[in-house]
Design a protein around this motif. Structure first.
Motif, short mmCIF file in Angstrom:
data_model
loop_
_atom_site.label_atom_id
_atom_site.label_comp_id
_atom_site.label_asym_id
_atom_site.label_seq_id
_atom_site.Cartn_x
_atom_site.Cartn_y
_atom_site.Cartn_z
N UNK A 89 -6.79 -9.10 -0.88
CA UNK A 89 -6.84 -10.49 -0.39
C UNK A 89 -7.81 -11.32 -1.22
N UNK A 90 -8.91 -10.71 -1.63
CA UNK A 90 -9.91 -11.41 -2.45
C UNK A 90 -9.59 -11.36 -3.94
N UNK A 91 -8.45 -10.74 -4.28
CA UNK A 91 -8.00 -10.56 -5.66
C UNK A 91 -9.09 -9.91 -6.52
N UNK A 92 -9.70 -8.85 -5.97
CA UNK A 92 -10.79 -8.15 -6.66
C UNK A 92 -10.46 -6.70 -6.98
N UNK A 93 -9.28 -6.21 -6.57
CA UNK A 93 -8.95 -4.80 -6.78
C UNK A 93 -8.98 -4.44 -8.27
N UNK A 94 -8.33 -5.24 -9.09
CA UNK A 94 -8.30 -4.98 -10.53
C UNK A 94 -9.70 -5.01 -11.14
N UNK A 95 -10.50 -5.95 -10.71
CA UNK A 95 -11.89 -6.07 -11.21
C UNK A 95 -12.71 -4.83 -10.86
N UNK A 96 -12.59 -4.36 -9.63
CA UNK A 96 -13.33 -3.17 -9.19
C UNK A 96 -12.92 -1.95 -10.02
N UNK B 67 -5.03 2.15 -8.63
CA UNK B 67 -4.58 1.60 -9.91
C UNK B 67 -3.08 1.33 -9.88
N UNK B 68 -2.32 2.25 -9.33
CA UNK B 68 -0.87 2.05 -9.21
C UNK B 68 -0.56 0.89 -8.27
N UNK B 69 -1.35 0.75 -7.22
CA UNK B 69 -1.19 -0.38 -6.30
C UNK B 69 -1.43 -1.69 -7.04
N UNK C 200 0.81 -1.21 0.00
CA UNK C 200 0.00 0.00 0.00
C UNK C 200 0.85 1.26 0.00
N UNK C 201 2.02 1.20 -0.63
CA UNK C 201 2.93 2.35 -0.62
C UNK C 201 2.34 3.58 -1.29
N UNK C 202 1.44 3.41 -2.23
CA UNK C 202 0.83 4.56 -2.91
C UNK C 202 -0.30 5.18 -2.09
N UNK C 203 -0.64 4.55 -0.98
CA UNK C 203 -1.79 4.99 -0.19
C UNK C 203 -1.40 5.51 1.19
N UNK C 204 -0.13 5.83 1.37
CA UNK C 204 0.32 6.39 2.65
C UNK C 204 -0.48 7.63 2.99
N UNK C 205 -0.92 7.72 4.24
CA UNK C 205 -1.63 8.90 4.69
C UNK C 205 -3.14 8.78 4.63
N UNK C 206 -3.65 7.74 4.00
CA UNK C 206 -5.10 7.55 3.96
C UNK C 206 -5.56 6.88 5.26
#
Length: 166
Positions: free
Chosen positions: A23-30, A156-158, A4-10
């Motif tokens: 974990x559910x391998x759904x990030x790309x799909x979403x 997306x970068x993640x 989650x390096x691109x999401x620091x500070x959230x």
């Protein structure tokens, strides 16, 4: 978590949701469902025209932009997502400044919303040098969904990093 390096500070509640999608391998799909198409702004010339269109629509009185280009040397983690530079040179006894915008090459294959967010961000630097309230107000004036697009760009970068593409 290093993924989650691109999401620091959230906030943690958002990061937890992102970890669940990973974990559910759904990030790309979403992301694919939300942003199904990549843009067709593939050349520096097209990127310059796209940037100039936004500038003329929202920042007519801002200093001119001399160059807009994709830059393969920008590493999206170390140098953010794009660069805005003002190059000053002495020319005939006068100090001339040239503004340049460079966008990381990885955004050639991004959804148009992500490219727009990067260009809006870099254009805002023509008026506001610092990332302050006025800067983000200007970004939101040019793109009302700026903050959502920035967050989704980081998702997306993640996803690209997880696939080994970023």
């Amino acid at each position: 978590m290093s993924e989650l390096i691109y999401l620091n500070g959230y906030p943690e509640h958002l990061l937890s949701q992102v970890r669940t999608l990973i974990a559910e391998q759904r990030l790309g799909e979403v992301l694919q469902k939300r942003y199904p198409d990549a843009h067709n702004i593939a050349t520096d010339k097209a990127l310059y025209a796209y940037t100039q269109d936004l500038k003329s629509q929202y920042l007519r009185n801002a200093p001119p932009i001399n160059k807009v280009a994709y830059d393969s040397k920008i590493h999206v983690l170390n140098n953010a997502l794009g660069l805005h530079t003002a190059i000053s040179r002495v020319q005939g006894g006068k100090l001339k400044a040239k503004a340049e915008i460079r966008v990381a090459t990885v955004f050639k294959s991004a959804p148009v919303a992500f490219l727009r967010m990067i260009v809006v961000h870099e254009l805002a630097h023509l008026k506001e040098k610092d990332h302050n309230k006025a800067f983000y107000s200007l970004c939101c004036h040019m793109e009302p969904q700026y903050h959502q697009f920035e967050f989704d760009t980081r998702l997306w970068l993640t996803q690209l990093a997880l696939k080994g593409s970023a």
